[in-house]
Write a protein that holds these residues in place. Structure first.
Motif, mmCIF file in Angstrom:
data_model
loop_
_atom_site.group_PDB
_atom_site.id
_atom_site.type_symbol
_atom_site.label_atom_id
_atom_site.label_comp_id
_atom_site.label_asym_id
_atom_site.label_seq_id
_atom_site.Cartn_x
_atom_site.Cartn_y
_atom_site.Cartn_z
ATOM 1 N N PRO A 137 48.866 36.763 40.167
ATOM 2 C CA PRO A 137 47.717 36.716 39.410
ATOM 3 C C PRO A 137 47.041 35.265 39.751
ATOM 4 N N ALA A 138 45.829 35.232 39.907
ATOM 5 C CA ALA A 138 45.268 33.743 40.235
ATOM 6 C C ALA A 138 45.001 33.191 38.880
ATOM 7 N N SER A 139 45.439 31.843 38.645
ATOM 8 C CA SER A 139 45.121 31.148 37.510
ATOM 9 C C SER A 139 43.432 30.355 37.511
ATOM 10 N N ALA A 140 43.089 29.776 36.632
ATOM 11 C CA ALA A 140 41.891 28.976 36.815
ATOM 12 C C ALA A 140 41.832 27.885 37.803
ATOM 13 N N SER A 141 42.996 27.419 38.096
ATOM 14 C CA SER A 141 43.274 26.392 39.153
ATOM 15 C C SER A 141 43.542 26.996 40.451
ATOM 16 N N SER A 142 43.743 28.215 40.503
ATOM 17 C CA SER A 142 44.050 28.526 41.708
ATOM 18 C C SER A 142 42.938 29.031 42.854
ATOM 19 N N VAL A 143 43.225 28.923 44.169
ATOM 20 C CA VAL A 143 42.328 29.592 45.196
ATOM 21 C C VAL A 143 42.645 30.859 45.355
ATOM 22 N N ALA A 144 41.831 31.628 44.864
ATOM 23 C CA ALA A 144 41.856 33.245 45.116
ATOM 24 C C ALA A 144 41.785 33.470 46.526
ATOM 25 N N VAL A 145 42.560 34.466 47.097
ATOM 26 C CA VAL A 145 42.513 34.914 48.333
ATOM 27 C C VAL A 145 42.257 36.374 48.722
ATOM 28 N N GLY A 146 41.957 36.605 47.474
ATOM 29 C CA GLY A 146 41.641 38.268 47.531
ATOM 30 C C GLY A 146 41.523 38.903 46.049
ATOM 31 N N THR A 147 41.345 40.127 45.947
ATOM 32 C CA THR A 147 41.257 40.949 44.637
ATOM 33 C C THR A 147 42.203 42.053 44.633
ATOM 34 N N TYR A 148 43.061 42.273 43.599
ATOM 35 C CA TYR A 148 43.788 43.444 43.608
ATOM 36 C C TYR A 148 42.880 44.759 43.419
ATOM 37 N N ILE A 149 43.280 45.752 44.105
ATOM 38 C CA ILE A 149 42.507 46.961 44.070
ATOM 39 C C ILE A 149 43.368 48.317 44.182
ATOM 40 N N ASP A 150 44.524 48.048 44.026
ATOM 41 C CA ASP A 150 45.371 49.192 44.116
ATOM 42 C C ASP A 150 44.987 50.292 43.323
ATOM 43 N N GLY A 151 45.232 51.662 43.707
ATOM 44 C CA GLY A 151 44.532 52.772 43.212
ATOM 45 C C GLY A 151 45.477 52.987 41.758
#
Length: 128
Positions: A98-112
């Protein structure tokens, strides 16, 4: 049978580029570029901006196929508690979490399955 990493590029501008592996690499992990111009699994620091994702397994000194691009669906190693729609970032152990507020998000979790909790397993991520 090889691990299925690229699920769907959806017509997105994804590319598979060959790099030299600087260490043993497992398909499904985010990769960083080393000072020696070789790619390695991210380890030892979280919140690293990866250059792409290992498409195939590779050993040190051999060619590693690396998926780059945005808007592609990949099976990637994720750990920790992540809910569908949560942004993910690189963790110090090389997994996504999980990305925190200070993280650089690299994607979005979309698992079914809706959510992931626990040890690292391959999960669907919308990359980029």
């Amino acid at each position: 049978m090889a691990t299925e990493i690229l699920v769907n590029d959806g017509g997105a501008p994804a590319r598979i580029i060959p790099f030299t592996a600087g260490s043993t690499i497992t398909a499904g992990y985010a990769l960083q570029m080393g000072a020696d111009a070789e790619v390695d699994t991210i380890a030892g620091a979280d919140n690293v901006m990866p250059i792409g994702v290992a498409f195939t397994d590779a050993t040190s000194g051999n060619i590693a196929s690396v998926i780059t691009g945005k808007g592609i669906v990949l099976n990637m190693y994720c750990s920790g508690t992540i809910g569908r729609g949560d942004n993910v970032a690189t963790l110090a152990d090389g997994n996504l979490g999980p990305a925190s507020a200070s993280s650089v998000a690299v994607g979005t979790y979309i698992d079914g399955s809706g959510a992931h909790s626990g040890a690292a397993t391959l999960q669907k991520v919308l990359w980029g």
